[in-house]
Write an enzyme that holds these catalytic residues in place. Structure first.
Site, PDB file in Angstrom:
ATOM      1  N   HIS A 170      49.996  37.247  28.975  1.00 48.47           N
ATOM      2  CA  HIS A 170      49.096  37.602  30.082  1.00 48.47           C
ATOM      3  C   HIS A 170      49.126  39.112  30.342  1.00 48.47           C
ATOM      4  CE1 HIS A 170      47.303  36.982  34.207  1.00 48.47           C
ATOM      5  NE2 HIS A 170      47.946  38.125  34.405  1.00 48.47           N
ATOM      6  N   GLU A 171      50.332  39.645  30.501  1.00 53.83           N
ATOM      7  CA  GLU A 171      50.456  41.067  30.808  1.00 53.83           C
ATOM      8  C   GLU A 171      50.014  41.937  29.632  1.00 53.83           C
ATOM      9  OE1 GLU A 171      50.886  41.994  33.733  1.00 53.83           O
ATOM     10  OE2 GLU A 171      51.468  40.042  34.540  1.00 53.83           O
ATOM     11  N   HIS A 175      46.386  42.820  30.068  1.00 53.76           N
ATOM     12  CA  HIS A 175      46.179  43.959  30.969  1.00 53.76           C
ATOM     13  C   HIS A 175      46.570  45.270  30.291  1.00 53.76           C
ATOM     14  CE1 HIS A 175      45.236  41.409  34.299  1.00 53.76           C
ATOM     15  NE2 HIS A 175      46.448  40.921  34.461  1.00 53.76           N
TER      16      HIS A 175
END
Length: 435
Positions: free
Chosen positions: A25-26, A29
């Protein structure tokens, strides 16, 4: 292997899957932020004390002690205040919340970073950066789901008889043994046997369980069931009776939570077998999974009273009750102790990770700060304001100050913390058990 060791192994595997999901997920980003020239001082998986970190370029990569989340730090998440300052300037608690958040977003500002601030990027770039995290969870869920369903597959009912019920029992009673007074089941009376393969119903060929089940449900009275037994075809003539059975929806799937209805009843158990699904079947199931996830998120507030009663009262924990990280870890531990083929356990485990990643995607897409969806909503609103000003030839209103929504973000965060603690307590006191 010892059952306790298997249980512990399941918990460890879930923890690793959790870490991978968060890191993935990170990474969404991080990669898009760097793509658009935003400086990212930190990329961290977990919370609490740092147990490992290494700096590469201008980003510190690290692993923290508590595997319950993660984050990246981007400089300039919020624009400066109206006077161009970024420091707290008021004794008001609400104003302090706003300025504290603003100050934190500039905490690691260095010379030359003026062109690398998050808020200075065009709205569509900020949307991509914030959407990339949840999207990575959706991608991971799809990869796991399609990989497991199309290679190993899932257990499905067939038209082969696994067992014959000797009597008619209302399925809402949830009992297996016959009692005196129970009528003899049509299948037992007609001579249906374990191992028979039903190939036709009332003269019409059937090759899948859903079709056969629908025809049985739609029939009350005399029927002709054609079976293959020992290489020969036999016609049996049961008289189907009405019974209370689980209700199905328009797609032929059993309604959850269970609701019951009257329908035709034959009285046998179908054999299940594991088989890979086609791409189309897997896509359909993935779509259903997403739709069910959306409905679950919408229905979540309504499940809080039942969760509270199951935790602090004498209520039962519902099968569709929300489950937290601790509950999911316990379920994974139980999965490892179930007597089933290793491939089946692997599919169950991967599906659990699929549901976890789908949940991460859906929750983070809620248009609320401090979730990713809140920043997306802020960027979209800024885009609408600027385009509207351009159309009506008005001055550019400038960037939308998301920091002003921080008081509301603290309220949302407080609600999430309270809900998380409630689920944690429920998972400890009255856990959901698959066995």
């Amino acid at each position: 292997m010892n059952e306790m060791l298997l249980y512990a192994l399941g918990i460890v595997l879930f923890a690793l899957g959790l870490l991978v999901s968060i890191a993935w997920h990170e990474l969404g980003h991080l990669s898009t932020a760097k793509l658009f020239g935003i400086r990212v001082p930190q990329y961290m998986v977990g919370f609490g004390p740092t147990i490992w970190s290494k700096k590469r370029g201008d980003t510190e990569y690290g692993l923290k002690a508590i595997p319950a989340g993660g984050y990246i730090r981007m400089i300039g998440m919020f624009p400066p205040g109206e006077d161009g300052k970024i420091e707290a300037r008021s004794t008001s608690p609400w104003r302090s919340m706003i300025e504290d958040a603003r100050e934190a977003s500039y905490e690691e500002l260095q010379p030359g970073d003026e062109t690398r601030l998050f808020y200075t990027r065009k709205p569509w770039k900020r949307v991509i950066v914030m959407f990339a995290g949840p999207f990575m969870n959706l991608v991971l869920a799809a990869l796991l789901f399609f990989g497991s369903m199309m290679t190993i597959g899932t257990a499905g009912q067939t038209t082969q008889v696994a067992g014959v019920q000797q009597c008619v029992i209302k399925q809402s009673e949830k009992r297996e043994k016959c009692q005196s007074g129970d009528p003899v089941s049509p299948a037992f009376k007609a001579g249906l046997k374990e191992g028979d393969k039903i190939v036709a119903f009332n003269g019409t060929p059937v090759s899948d369980w859903d079709t056969l089940s629908d025809r049985i449900r739609d029939t009350i009275g005399p029927a002709t069931v054609t079976v293959e037994r020992g290489g020969q075809r036999l016609d049996l003539h049961p008289v189907l009776v009405p019974n209370v059975v689980p209700q199905k929806d328009a797609d032929g799937k059993v309604v959850q939570p269970l609701h019951y209805t009257k329908a035709g009843y034959l009285g046998f158990a179908s054999k299940t077998e594991v088989a890979p699904l086609t791409f189309g079947e897997t896509t359909e199931r993935m779509t259903d999974l997403l739709e069910n996830g959306v409905h679950s998120v919408i229905a979540l507030p309504g499940k809080i009273p039942g969760l509270w009663d199951a935790t602090f009262g004498d209520g039962e924990r519902a099968e569709d009750s929300p489950v937290g990280v601790v509950g999911a870890a316990r379920i994974t531990g139980e999965l490892m102790t179930v007597e089933a083929p290793p491939t089946t356990i692997l599919v169950w485990f991967m599906n659990l990770l699929v549901m976890f990643n789908v949940s991460l995607f859906l929750f983070n897409m809620l248009p609320l700060l401090p979730l990713d969806g809140g920043h997306i909503a802020g960027a979209l609103w800024e885009s609408v304001r600027r385009h509207t000003a351009r159309i009506f030839r008005r001055p550019d209103p400038g960037p939308f100050d998301v920091a002003k929504l921080m008081p509301a973000a603290y309220v949302v965060a407080g609600v999430f913390v309270c809900f998380t603690l409630l689920v944690l307590a429920a998972d400890i006191v009255n856990p959901v058990k698959i066995t």
